[in-house]
Design a protein around this motif. Structure first.
Motif, PDB file in Angstrom:
ATOM      1  N   LEU A  28      78.961  60.409 -53.829  1.00 14.29           N
ATOM      2  CA  LEU A  28      79.389  59.013 -53.655  1.00 14.29           C
ATOM      3  C   LEU A  28      80.151  58.834 -52.343  1.00 14.29           C
ATOM      4  CD1 LEU A  28      80.550  58.059 -57.265  1.00 14.29           C
ATOM      5  CD2 LEU A  28      78.487  57.279 -56.075  1.00 14.29           C
ATOM      6  N   PHE A  29      80.970  59.810 -51.984  1.00  8.86           N
ATOM      7  CA  PHE A  29      81.766  59.711 -50.761  1.00  8.86           C
ATOM      8  C   PHE A  29      80.992  60.107 -49.509  1.00  8.86           C
ATOM      9  CE2 PHE A  29      85.247  59.552 -53.765  1.00  8.86           C
ATOM     10  CZ  PHE A  29      86.128  58.674 -53.154  1.00  8.86           C
ATOM     11  N   LEU A  30      80.170  61.160 -49.617  1.00 11.91           N
ATOM     12  CA  LEU A  30      79.487  61.676 -48.436  1.00 11.91           C
ATOM     13  C   LEU A  30      78.102  61.061 -48.215  1.00 11.91           C
ATOM     14  CD1 LEU A  30      80.361  65.478 -48.829  1.00 11.91           C
ATOM     15  CD2 LEU A  30      81.452  63.812 -47.306  1.00 11.91           C
ATOM     16  N   GLY A  31      77.439  60.656 -49.282  1.00 13.92           N
ATOM     17  CA  GLY A  31      76.111  60.073 -49.158  1.00 13.92           C
ATOM     18  C   GLY A  31      75.028  61.076 -48.803  1.00 13.92           C
ATOM     19  N   ASN A  32      75.333  62.367 -48.891  1.00 16.73           N
ATOM     20  CA  ASN A  32      74.382  63.415 -48.544  1.00 16.73           C
ATOM     21  C   ASN A  32      74.439  64.468 -49.638  1.00 16.73           C
ATOM     22  OD1 ASN A  32      73.546  66.064 -47.446  1.00 16.73           O
ATOM     23  ND2 ASN A  32      73.229  64.913 -45.539  1.00 16.73           N
ATOM     24  N   LEU A  33      73.328  64.652 -50.350  1.00 16.58           N
ATOM     25  CA  LEU A  33      73.322  65.560 -51.495  1.00 16.58           C
ATOM     26  C   LEU A  33      73.556  67.008 -51.083  1.00 16.58           C
ATOM     27  CD1 LEU A  33      73.016  65.856 -54.533  1.00 16.58           C
ATOM     28  CD2 LEU A  33      70.545  66.082 -54.189  1.00 16.58           C
ATOM     29  N   GLN A  34      72.964  67.451 -49.981  1.00 13.41           N
ATOM     30  CA  GLN A  34      73.127  68.838 -49.537  1.00 13.41           C
ATOM     31  C   GLN A  34      74.582  69.130 -49.175  1.00 13.41           C
ATOM     32  OE1 GLN A  34      70.506  70.007 -46.370  1.00 13.41           O
ATOM     33  NE2 GLN A  34      70.878  72.180 -46.696  1.00 13.41           N
ATOM     34  N   GLN A  35      75.219  68.245 -48.437  1.00 12.11           N
ATOM     35  CA  GLN A  35      76.630  68.439 -48.096  1.00 12.11           C
ATOM     36  C   GLN A  35      77.501  68.387 -49.348  1.00 12.11           C
ATOM     37  OE1 GLN A  35      77.579  65.430 -45.218  1.00 12.11           O
ATOM     38  NE2 GLN A  35      76.835  66.648 -43.479  1.00 12.11           N
ATOM     39  N   SER A  36      77.164  67.492 -50.257  1.00 12.09           N
ATOM     40  CA  SER A  36      77.930  67.367 -51.501  1.00 12.09           C
ATOM     41  C   SER A  36      77.863  68.645 -52.316  1.00 12.09           C
ATOM     42  CB  SER A  36      77.394  66.207 -52.337  1.00 12.09           C
ATOM     43  OG  SER A  36      77.490  65.004 -51.637  1.00 12.09           O
TER      44      SER A  36
END
Length: 76
Positions: A28-36
């Protein structure tokens, strides 16, 4: 006092549930699944180790622990 296997089992089940929630929040905060997933894995690993250390240290503390003198008359 519980044994190391039980402490690690508790830590792993707790951290697994936390990992799933953390991935969602980080996404939700980063908008990037891999980074999350990467950030969540890092924090989960750190949390797992600190949880086990915390549990093992508290296992040595006698404060607030009742002596086991047989069957208890108190309800569980």
């Amino acid at each position: 006092m519980e044994n190391n296997k039980r402490t690690w089992a508790k830590a792993l089940t707790w951290q697994t549930s936390g990992l799933i929630i953390m991935i969602g929040v980080n996404y939700l905060f980063l908008g990037n699944l891999q980074q999350s997933m990467g950030l969540s894995a890092l924090l989960t690993g750190m949390g797992l180790v600190t949880y086990v250390i915390h549990e093992r240290l508290w296992a040595r503390v006698r404060w607030g622990v009742r002596a086991n003198s047989g069957p208890s008359s108190e309800a569980p």
